[in-house]
Design an enzyme around this catalytic site. Structure first.
Site, PDB file in Angstrom:
ATOM      1  N   SER A   1       0.826  -1.182   0.000  1.00 55.78           N
ATOM      2  CA  SER A   1       0.000   0.000   0.000  1.00 55.78           C
ATOM      3  C   SER A   1       0.867   1.240   0.000  1.00 55.78           C
ATOM      4  O   SER A   1       1.976   1.239   0.543  1.00 55.78           O
ATOM      5  CB  SER A   1      -0.924   0.006   1.231  1.00 55.78           C
ATOM      6  OG  SER A   1      -1.837   1.083   1.165  1.00 55.78           O
TER       7      SER A   1
ATOM      8  N   GLY B   1      -2.319   4.260  -3.836  1.00 53.39           N
ATOM      9  CA  GLY B   1      -3.055   3.044  -4.159  1.00 53.39           C
ATOM     10  C   GLY B   1      -2.616   1.854  -3.327  1.00 53.39           C
ATOM     11  O   GLY B   1      -1.560   1.868  -2.690  1.00 53.39           O
TER      12      GLY B   1
ATOM     13  N   VAL C   1      -2.295  -2.550  -3.533  1.00 51.68           N
ATOM     14  CA  VAL C   1      -2.203  -3.677  -4.455  1.00 51.68           C
ATOM     15  C   VAL C   1      -2.703  -4.927  -3.743  1.00 51.68           C
ATOM     16  O   VAL C   1      -2.270  -5.239  -2.635  1.00 51.68           O
ATOM     17  CB  VAL C   1      -0.761  -3.875  -4.951  1.00 51.68           C
ATOM     18  CG1 VAL C   1      -0.704  -5.054  -5.920  1.00 51.68           C
ATOM     19  CG2 VAL C   1      -0.249  -2.607  -5.629  1.00 51.68           C
TER      20      VAL C   1
ATOM     21  N   LYS D   1      -4.213  -3.291  -8.676  1.00 47.31           N
ATOM     22  CA  LYS D   1      -3.856  -2.019  -8.041  1.00 47.31           C
ATOM     23  C   LYS D   1      -5.089  -1.128  -8.008  1.00 47.31           C
ATOM     24  O   LYS D   1      -5.595  -0.698  -9.043  1.00 47.31           O
ATOM     25  CB  LYS D   1      -2.725  -1.336  -8.802  1.00 47.31           C
ATOM     26  CG  LYS D   1      -2.246  -0.049  -8.140  1.00 47.31           C
ATOM     27  CD  LYS D   1      -1.008   0.515  -8.824  1.00 47.31           C
ATOM     28  CE  LYS D   1      -0.491   1.746  -8.111  1.00 47.31           C
ATOM     29  NZ  LYS D   1       0.746   2.276  -8.744  1.00 47.31           N
TER      30      LYS D   1
ATOM     31  N   ASP E   1      10.836   7.430 -10.266  1.00 46.53           N
ATOM     32  CA  ASP E   1      10.752   6.831  -8.927  1.00 46.53           C
ATOM     33  C   ASP E   1      11.300   5.406  -8.944  1.00 46.53           C
ATOM     34  O   ASP E   1      10.676   4.474  -8.429  1.00 46.53           O
ATOM     35  CB  ASP E   1       9.310   6.841  -8.425  1.00 46.53           C
ATOM     36  CG  ASP E   1       9.212   6.556  -6.918  1.00 46.53           C
ATOM     37  OD1 ASP E   1      10.239   6.698  -6.222  1.00 46.53           O
ATOM     38  OD2 ASP E   1       8.123   6.188  -6.449  1.00 46.53           O
TER      39      ASP E   1
END
Length: 946
Positions: free
Chosen positions: A653, A657, A659, A674, A780
């Site tokens: 988490s 979102g 998953v 997701k 990221d």
């Protein structure tokens, strides 16, 4: 002086001197080539010495005229690793240069195109990169140019003055742009291979001018638009492959007459409409017809006269086929090896005559309307290796004659109406390895003990049937099992000790049966196991501790009322309430129980109402991320697949979102779903960005979506989710930092695995930065966003923060302004200081990720304070003290290599790459293309050293 005049005036002496100079020039050119070889594992060039005649060197052929000159250099399939020197252009008499199927790197020297007599240039299957030299596109001598299976980029150059060129192969590279219309002016071409690139645009009509064209392969690109009509009039075509593009239009009705010598017609994976031309039956030489995954309609014409046909693939179309008549009509196609009719509205029963296709190896007829039984004549298909009849309406018993198909590696009969027992004769097909799926039928009786003979079986699904009796004793002999699902049967017995041999298993689902006894302790030792579902049985006693039982999201135990969790704190809170009630608890205890049970009852009722409610409410517009042909899922489907978004199913988490692990009804494969937190700032943008990335990318090392859901929930709130294939081995973060993840997995990554993962991630970033237009920046990159498939293939995911460097948003230098995102420790310094982002930001993150993989230390560990960082720590230890900072848990499956060799040949170069990538200044960092090439070279050297 007189002697000097005689020497100067004697032409023989002059020619001899010129010949000597030319011979020395050729010798030096070959020695320069040898000097550029970094690795010669087979000792191919040992004969290349200064004191020997170079015409005797291996791979070198000289002409018969005197003085001798090099006319051919052939060194293919010899594992050579190196670069191509420009001095090869001094071999001015060479006609053939074949260095294919090696590991040559770097760029192709432009000087090769100036060789006046070069006819055949073959550099296929190497690691060459850069653009195709313009000189090769203007060579008047080349007849064969084969540069396929490299990493060449840029556009296809303008070919002209190449009147001799006959074979041009640029396939399986990273070429972009459109197909140049100028290729149509090279009328001498007979074979043109441009498949598996990133070419876009329409097919130039000028290609139809190449009247002697025999092979045209443009498959696996991004081509769109209509196929030029005149292309179908090139009567010399033998092989036409336009598959896996986005082409539209119809196949001409007279194609079988206009292409009379056609051997292969491949147009799969497009948007072709209309009917299948009956004239195909007139192309009597046809061996391959692949029109699958289009929008074709109508009946299938009689193709039984094509006696040479060995591949017929019409699956995933809208054609209307009566099975009995169709299969009977193929009686003359005795050479047929592959028959794909999946998802084609195939209806009716299977005729006994289909047993006449004795050479059939793959039969795919799933997702149709077949009825009746499987005829016993299937035993005649002795070469059959894959049989897919799932999702039909077949019934009666599974024929025992299937046991005569002893080459089967996969059998899928799921989602039909078969009844009766599993025939014990299936155990004769000991070749079954990929899968046996009998789920969602009405099968009864015990599991025959002979099933245990399938010791190579990886996937076994017998769920949603009516099996009874004990099963696990015999199944425990299937020692290769990775996936076992017996859900919703009437199986009983205890988990016998023989079951403990399933060391490779990844998923076990024994739920909704009658199993009893204690949960076996040996499950703790199953280090590959990622999901264990024992719910709704009669297990009793204490819950084991350690291993997978440390991860409560991976173990499902509800519905076993005699279990006690005193020995396992992770399960204690839930089970303590139930135990208290059974012993006579207080009113407060009952109240606490109701807080758990009532919500479970409520969501069960919701599951029944989901479809009705969601259809009665307005639907939010679906984001156009994928084609309409993708599997459609509703909010109710996702609720059911995830046990109503149960915390037990939650994998991870974040603020944007969560998953969940799940499985859709009637599907066998697990998925990762997701679900976006749309009430959080930036979550909607994250969803839209992920859709945009997934729509525009295609690479084996990037996560690929199965489908998406964009609708409203039960309260009319907007709901958005993306469904992915489940990555069986979790995230890279779990493997690099197992202690943080409850020691799951327990074993560490070997050096070889770390190198392969680095290659995968570097390849993904190289694709994003250098092969996409516009380039894509992840923004990221970190171990948590690198997922590992069942075979430890790495896939980069989570593109919610990604950005395309769109030309209309960029500054002249190719940068784009962004707000600060990413994760502290992995963010490039210039990005964190507010500078514009570039591809170099991802390079920095990759460097940190690589250092983290090699050291086992996070860049945010508490030790990195007061100016110390992971980069500085490793840099200060490089090279002599490197062993002190490397991950001590790096498992050494490579014990045959000496520690010194490992350090010098692999670890030092990897650390050097990581430190270069994570340099403070972006201009000091290499590009991902160079990084990917370097790491790939380290990987190849590592493999060869084994």
């Amino acid at each position: 002086m007189a002697l000097l005049l005689i020497f100067l005036l004697n032409p023989t002496v002059i020619l001899a001197a010129e010949s000597t100079n030319q011979s020395e020039s050729e010798r030096q050119a070959l020695l320069s080539f040898k000097q550029g070889i970094a690795n010669d594992p087979l000792g191919v060039l040992l004969s290349w010495g200064n004191d020997s005649l170079y015409c005797s060197w291996r791979g070198v052929t000289c002409g018969k005229t005197l003085p001798p000159h090099v006319i051919s250099l052939e060194l293919n399939y010899l594992q050579l690793d190196g670069v191509l020197p420009s001095s090869l252009a001094n071999l001015t008499s060479i006609t053939r240069l074949d260095l294919g199927h090696n590991s040559f790197q770097g760029v192709i020297p432009d000087e090769l195109g100036t060789l006046p007599k070069l006819r055949n240039l073959m550099l296929a299957n190497n690691l060459l990169f850069g653009v195709i030299p313009h000189s090769l596109a203007t060579s008047s001598s080349l007849t064969v140019l084969n540069l396929s299976s490299n990493s060449l980029s840029g556009s296809i150059p303008y070919f002209h003055n190449t009147a001799a060129l006959q074979i041009l192969s640029l396939a399986e590279n990273n070429l972009s742009g459109s197909i140049p219309p100028s290729l149509g002016n090279v009328s001498s071409i007979t074979e043109l291979y441009l498949h598996a690139n990133i070419l876009h645009g329409s097919i130039p009509e000028t290609l139809s001018r190449i009247w002697n064209l025999s092979v045209l392969n443009l498959g696996y690109n991004d081509l769109f638009g209509y196929v030029p009509d005149k292309l179908y009039n090139i009567s010399s075509l033998r092989n036409l492959d336009l598959g896996q593009n986005s082409l539209i239009g119809q196949i001409p009705p007279d194609i079988g007459n206009s292409l009379p010598i056609l051997i292969a017609l491949i147009m799969s994976g497009n948007k072709i409409k209309g009917s299948i031309p009956a004239s195909l039956a007139n192309a009597s030489k046809l061996q391959v017809i692949d029109l699958s995954s289009n929008s074709l309609e109508g009946p299938v014409p009689p193709l039984g006269f094509l006696s040479k046909l060995y591949i017929l693939s019409l699956g995933k179309n809208h054609i209307d086929v009566e099975a009995s008549a169709f299969l009977t009509s193929l009686a003359n196609c005795s050479r047929l090896q592959i028959l794909d009719m999946a998802g084609t509205y195939l209806k009716g029963s299977l005729p006994r005559s289909f047993g006449n296709l004795r050479n059939l190896q793959i039969l795919s007829m799933e997702n149709n309307w077949l009825t009746g039984e499987i005829p016993s004549t299937i035993e005649n298909l002795s070469q059959l290796s894959l049989l897919g009849l799932d999702n039909n309406k077949l019934s009666r018993n599974i024929p025992a004659s299937l046991g005569q198909c002893k080459q089967l590696v996969m059998l899928n009969l799921s989602a039909n109406s078969f009844y009766g027992p599993i025939p014990s004769q299936l155990s004769n097909t000991t070749s079954l390895s990929l899968g046996l799926d009998l789920s969602h039928n009405n099968l009864t009786g015990p599991i025959p003990p002979q099933i245990g003979a399938l010791i190579s079986l990886i996937h076994l699904d017998i769920s949603f049937n009516n099996f009874s009796g004990e099963a696990l004793a015999s199944l425990g002999r299937c020692v290769s099992l990775q996936y076992l699902n017996t859900k919703r049967n009437m199986l009983n017995g205890s988990t016998s000790q023989s079951f403990s041999d399933l060391k490779s298993i990844i998923l076990i689902d024994l739920s909704q049966n009658n199993f009893h006894g204690p949960i076996p302790v040996f499950l703790v030792e199953f280090v590959q196991l990622i999901l264990l579902d024992l719910s709704n049985n009669h297990f009793e006693g204490e819950i084991p501790t350690g291993g997978i039982f440390e991860n409560t999201t991976a173990v499902i135990l509800y519905g076993n009322i005699d279990l006690c969790a005193n020995a396992n704190a992770n399960f204690a809170s839930e089970f303590a309430i139930c135990l208290t009630i059974s012993a006579g608890g207080t009113k407060k205890d009952y109240e606490r129980l109701l807080l758990i049970v009532i919500p479970l009852i409520t969501v069960t009722l919701f599951s029944f109402l989901c479809f009705v409610v969601t259809r009665s409410k307005k639907t939010a517009p679906t984001t156009p991320c994928y084609k309409d042909t993708l599997k459609k899922v509703s909010y109710g489907d996702i609720l059911k697949a995830t046990n109503w978004l149960s915390p037990v199913n939650k994998i991870s988490s974040s603020c944007t979102g969560s998953v969940y692990i799940g499985r859709f009804e009637f599907d066998t494969d697990l998925v990762a779903i997701k679900v976006f937190h749309l009430d959080e700032h930036g979550s909607l943008n994250s969803f839209l960005m992920e859709c945009e990335v997934l729509r525009n990318t295609r690479h084996r090392n990037l996560m690929k979506a199965v489908t998406l859901c964009s609708t409203v929930d039960l309260e009319n709130n907007e709901f958005k989710a993306i469904v992915f294939d489940l990555m069986a081995n979790g995230s890279l973060d779990m493997w690099v930092h197992p202690k943080i993840h409850q020691n799951c997995p327990k074993r560490g990554l070997s050096l070889g695995q770390r190198i392969r993962i680095a290659v995968d991630v570097a390849s993904a970033l190289d694709y994003m930065h250098n092969q996409l237009i516009p380039p894509l920046i992840h923004c990221d990159l970190k171990p948590a966003n690198v997922l590992l498939d069942y075979d430890m293939t790495a896939r980069v995911g989570d593109f919610g923060s990604a950005k395309f460097l769109s030309s209309n948003l960029c500054s002249p230098k190719g940068f784009v302004d962004l707000g600060l995102g990413g994760t502290i420790g992995y963010i490039a310094l210039e990005y964190g200081m507010g500078y514009k982002i570039s591809t170099q930001c991802d390079v920095y993150s990759f460097g940190v990720l690589l250092l983290e993989m090699l050291t086992g230390m996070r860049p945010t560990d508490a030790m990195f304070t007061d100016g110390m960082s992971l980069q500085k720590l490793v840099s200060s230890a490089y090279p002599n003290g490197l062993c002190e900072v490397l991950d001590p848990y790096m498992s050494q499956e490579e014990d045959h290599k000496s520690a010194k060799q490992t350090l010098q040949s692999f670890l030092l170069p990897l650390v050097e790459v990581a430190l270069l990538c994570s340099m403070d200044l972006p201009q000091n960092r290499p590009g991902m293309r160079d990084v990917s090439t370097k790491i790939f070279g380290i990987s190849e050297a590592f493999l060869e050293s084994g």
